[in-house]
Scaffold this active site. Structure first.
Site, mmCIF file in Angstrom:
data_model
loop_
_atom_site.group_PDB
_atom_site.id
_atom_site.type_symbol
_atom_site.label_atom_id
_atom_site.label_comp_id
_atom_site.label_asym_id
_atom_site.label_seq_id
_atom_site.Cartn_x
_atom_site.Cartn_y
_atom_site.Cartn_z
ATOM 1 N N LYS A 12 0.851 -1.199 0.000
ATOM 2 C CA LYS A 12 0.000 0.000 0.000
ATOM 3 C C LYS A 12 0.884 1.246 0.000
ATOM 4 C CE LYS A 12 -2.592 1.416 3.772
ATOM 5 N NZ LYS A 12 -2.582 2.875 3.915
ATOM 6 N N ASP A 30 -3.471 4.252 -1.853
ATOM 7 C CA ASP A 30 -4.412 4.665 -0.795
ATOM 8 C C ASP A 30 -4.388 6.179 -0.667
ATOM 9 O OD1 ASP A 30 -6.188 4.652 1.295
ATOM 10 O OD2 ASP A 30 -4.727 4.055 2.801
ATOM 11 N N LYS A 38 -7.277 8.051 -1.103
ATOM 12 C CA LYS A 38 -8.616 8.488 -0.673
ATOM 13 C C LYS A 38 -9.081 9.722 -1.441
ATOM 14 C CE LYS A 38 -8.078 6.584 3.986
ATOM 15 N NZ LYS A 38 -6.653 6.154 3.941
ATOM 16 N N ASP A 86 -13.038 14.704 -4.667
ATOM 17 C CA ASP A 86 -12.986 15.948 -5.439
ATOM 18 C C ASP A 86 -14.211 15.981 -6.347
ATOM 19 O OD1 ASP A 86 -12.039 18.288 -6.798
ATOM 20 O OD2 ASP A 86 -9.987 17.663 -6.393
ATOM 21 N N THR A 128 -12.321 5.738 10.258
ATOM 22 C CA THR A 128 -12.455 5.154 11.606
ATOM 23 C C THR A 128 -12.043 6.125 12.705
ATOM 24 O OG1 THR A 128 -10.329 4.122 11.253
ATOM 25 C CG2 THR A 128 -12.268 2.722 10.978
ATOM 26 N N ARG A 178 2.999 -2.136 11.047
ATOM 27 C CA ARG A 178 4.098 -2.141 12.012
ATOM 28 C C ARG A 178 4.421 -3.493 12.648
ATOM 29 N NH1 ARG A 178 1.740 3.151 14.674
ATOM 30 N NH2 ARG A 178 -0.075 2.180 13.691
HETATM 31 O O1 C5P Z 1 1.079 -0.073 11.020
HETATM 32 P P1 C5P Z 1 -0.403 -0.317 10.902
HETATM 33 O O2 C5P Z 1 -0.757 -1.778 10.720
HETATM 34 O O3 C5P Z 1 -1.183 0.310 12.032
HETATM 35 O O4 C5P Z 1 -0.824 0.432 9.561
HETATM 36 C C1 C5P Z 1 -2.167 0.494 9.168
HETATM 37 C C2 C5P Z 1 -2.298 1.214 7.868
HETATM 38 O O5 C5P Z 1 -3.685 1.290 7.542
HETATM 39 C C3 C5P Z 1 -1.788 2.646 7.869
HETATM 40 O O6 C5P Z 1 -1.341 2.932 6.550
HETATM 41 C C4 C5P Z 1 -3.009 3.458 8.202
HETATM 42 O O7 C5P Z 1 -2.975 4.748 7.671
HETATM 43 C C5 C5P Z 1 -4.105 2.647 7.519
HETATM 44 N N1 C5P Z 1 -5.429 2.800 8.094
HETATM 45 C C6 C5P Z 1 -5.710 2.502 9.417
HETATM 46 N N2 C5P Z 1 -6.973 2.669 9.895
HETATM 47 C C7 C5P Z 1 -7.921 3.100 9.099
HETATM 48 C C8 C5P Z 1 -7.676 3.394 7.767
HETATM 49 C C9 C5P Z 1 -6.390 3.235 7.295
HETATM 50 O O8 C5P Z 1 -4.837 2.095 10.168
HETATM 51 N N3 C5P Z 1 -9.125 3.210 9.573
#
Ligand code: C5P
Length: 230
Positions: free
Chosen positions: A34, A61, A63, A66, A116, A207
């Site tokens: 992503k 990603d 989003k 527009d 979220t 992560r």
């Molecule tokens: O490191 P981690 O697993 O938390 O990364 C989650 C990814 O998903 C990040 O790129 C974050 O911006 C994205 N994301 C999220 N929650 C959402 C929408 C997108 O964690 N509701």
């Protein structure tokens, strides 16, 4: 063990070089990446092209939100460049424009139903007379009507999206944390297995993999857990 194509790793780093290092460390353990807003601000598309040349799948990603013409043109350009997934905000006009823009290409359009970060209390403030869950439900229906291929959903709403969307609908869930990893800032996380069981077609897991001492081994460990879902 081969990469699980349902596992998407976000490249949440500020530079293309750092992203390249992550991709090199993960090697054949991950096949889907992503590219988010952080890399958009630098050279995200260069990276996206490199990933495609390496045979990886690419989820843009960004989003989009527009006027219709702009969304349609942006989706058309991204489709032409061979990207696989693209997110747009879940408003009917925006979704329908993105679907028009991708045309007959294989680019999948995913709607962000409700961010979220928004709670029931935030919605009246931005003009919605609804709960989060009711708005998610409404927007899943609208995404289908607009011709979208799926939605981004928290693990909490994945089963709702799956029930409405049916078997082939894409339900992509971030907020995924294996039992053995730190939760970081994901307050309502689900494990990879639970997210798939709830109806996710793909999970976004960052992560726990990218910040692990051995990212390659961590990715394989997540994939092994996902395999239990069948
Ligand atoms: O490191 P981690 O697993 O938390 O990364 C989650 C990814 O998903 C990040 O790129 C974050 O911006 C994205 N994301 C999220 N929650 C959402 C929408 C997108 O964690 N509701």
């Amino acid at each position: 063990m081969k990469a699980d194509r349902r596992l998407i790793v976000p490249l949440d780093v500020p530079s293309v070089d750092e992203a390249r290092a992550t991709v090199a460390a993960l090697g054949d353990a991950v096949s889907f990446y992503k590219v988010g807003l952080e890399l958009f601000a630098t050279d995200g598309m260069t990276l996206a092209h490199e990933l495609k040349r390496q045979g990886k799948q690419v989820f843009i990603d960004w989003k989009l939100h527009d006027i219709g013409t702009t969304v349609q043109r942006a989706a058309a350009v991204l489709a032409e460049q061979g990207c696989d997934f693209l997110t747009v905000h879940g408003e009917p006009q925006v979704m329908a424009s993105a679907v028009r823009g991708r045309g007959a290409s294989s680019l999948k359009i995913l709607a962000v139903t409700v961010l979220t970060s928004l709670s029931d209390e935030d919605l009246p403030e931005i003009g919605y007379d609804s709960t989060v869950r009711a708005l998610v439900e409404r927007r899943v229906h609208q995404a289908i009507a607009a011709g979208c291929d799926g939605v981004i959903s928290s693990p909490r709403e994945a089963s709702l999206a799956r029930a409405i969307g049916g078997r082939d609908f894409l339900v992509v869930t971030p907020g995924v944390r294996p039992d053995w990893s730190a939760k970081n800032d994901q307050a309502r996380a689900a494990t990879p297995l639970d997210a798939l069981k709830a109806g996710a077609s793909h999970i976004v897991c960052g992560r726990p993999i990218t910040a692990a001492n051995d990212p390659h081994a961590a990715a394989l460990r997540v994939a092994a857990e996902m395999a239990q879902a069948g």
